[in-house]
Motif scaffolding. Structure first.
Motif, mmCIF file in Angstrom:
data_model
loop_
_atom_site.group_PDB
_atom_site.id
_atom_site.type_symbol
_atom_site.label_atom_id
_atom_site.label_comp_id
_atom_site.label_asym_id
_atom_site.label_seq_id
_atom_site.Cartn_x
_atom_site.Cartn_y
_atom_site.Cartn_z
ATOM 1 N N UNK A 81 -12.644 2.561 -1.215
ATOM 2 C CA UNK A 81 -11.736 1.450 -0.914
ATOM 3 C C UNK A 81 -10.484 1.581 -1.788
ATOM 4 N N UNK A 82 -9.309 1.405 -1.192
ATOM 5 C CA UNK A 82 -8.049 1.467 -1.927
ATOM 6 C C UNK A 82 -7.473 0.060 -2.069
ATOM 7 N N UNK A 83 -7.073 -0.276 -3.272
ATOM 8 C CA UNK A 83 -6.468 -1.566 -3.578
ATOM 9 C C UNK A 83 -4.985 -1.332 -3.858
ATOM 10 N N UNK A 84 -4.126 -2.174 -3.272
ATOM 11 C CA UNK A 84 -2.677 -2.074 -3.482
ATOM 12 C C UNK A 84 -2.197 -3.330 -4.194
ATOM 13 N N UNK A 85 -1.443 -3.112 -5.276
ATOM 14 C CA UNK A 85 -0.885 -4.219 -6.052
ATOM 15 C C UNK A 85 0.631 -4.113 -6.004
ATOM 16 N N UNK A 86 1.285 -5.192 -5.529
ATOM 17 C CA UNK A 86 2.748 -5.233 -5.464
ATOM 18 C C UNK A 86 3.208 -6.677 -5.544
ATOM 19 N N UNK A 87 4.298 -6.913 -6.234
ATOM 20 C CA UNK A 87 4.912 -8.241 -6.328
ATOM 21 C C UNK A 87 3.924 -9.317 -6.775
ATOM 22 N N UNK A 88 3.030 -8.988 -7.672
ATOM 23 C CA UNK A 88 2.106 -9.974 -8.236
ATOM 24 C C UNK A 88 0.899 -10.301 -7.379
#
Length: 169
Positions: A81-88
């Protein structure tokens, strides 16, 4: 004198049993599992190179099972599973189904030749060079360098480089 010889052979015999008991025989097929953390570093495509921290961070959590047919070759089934973190905010970006063939290269190195099927609609191949850096009694620690090549879903083809570390048991 006869007593000393008897004791001597008893000690030697006991020592030989202890030594042979300590050398574990590995039987095949052998099943191992692993879990780790994957950090894509850079991806190259038609529009140039994109680094992982360029506007967002994406990380994967690979988990898999290896079935070794012999000391030299095996099969691996991995899900990432890939988690993406952007803009909080964060979200699951996509799930990768990653079956492959394992080839032992010796000296703690393994080459995993994987197929790649992503829920984002992308597919491809991922050769992964893996090295055991610390082998323990119950587990081993490893580092790996995956080189994913992806195609499909009306997007340009890409090739990337990542860094992975984890624990196998």
């Amino acid at each position: 004198m006869k007593k000393i010889i008897t004791i001597f052979f008893a000690v030697i015999s006991f020592g030989m049993k202890t030594i042979s008991a300590q050398t574990a025989t590995v039987t095949y097929p052998r099943i191992t599992g692993y879990a780790g953390i994957l950090h894509p570093v850079v991806t190259f495509g038609n529009d140039g190179a994109h680094t992982n921290f360029d506007g967002a961070y994406v990380g994967g959590l690979p988990t898999g099972i290896n079935i070794w047919k012999s000391q030299k070759i095996g099969f691996s089934m991995e899900i990432v599973p890939f988690i993406r973190v952007a803009d909080g905010t964060s979200k699951m970006n996509h799930l990768l189904f990653h079956p492959g063939v394992l080839v032992s290269l010796g000296h703690g190195f393994t080459l995993a030749n994987r197929l790649a099927f992503e829920t984002s609609g992308r597919y491809g191949i991922t050769p992964v060079l893996n090295k055991v850096i610390k082998k323990g009694k119950d587990c081993s620690y490893f580092v790996a360098v995956p080189v994913p090549a992806r195609f499909g879903n009306d997007q340009p083809s890409t090739v990337g480089i990542g860094f992975q570390f984890g624990i196998s048991f």
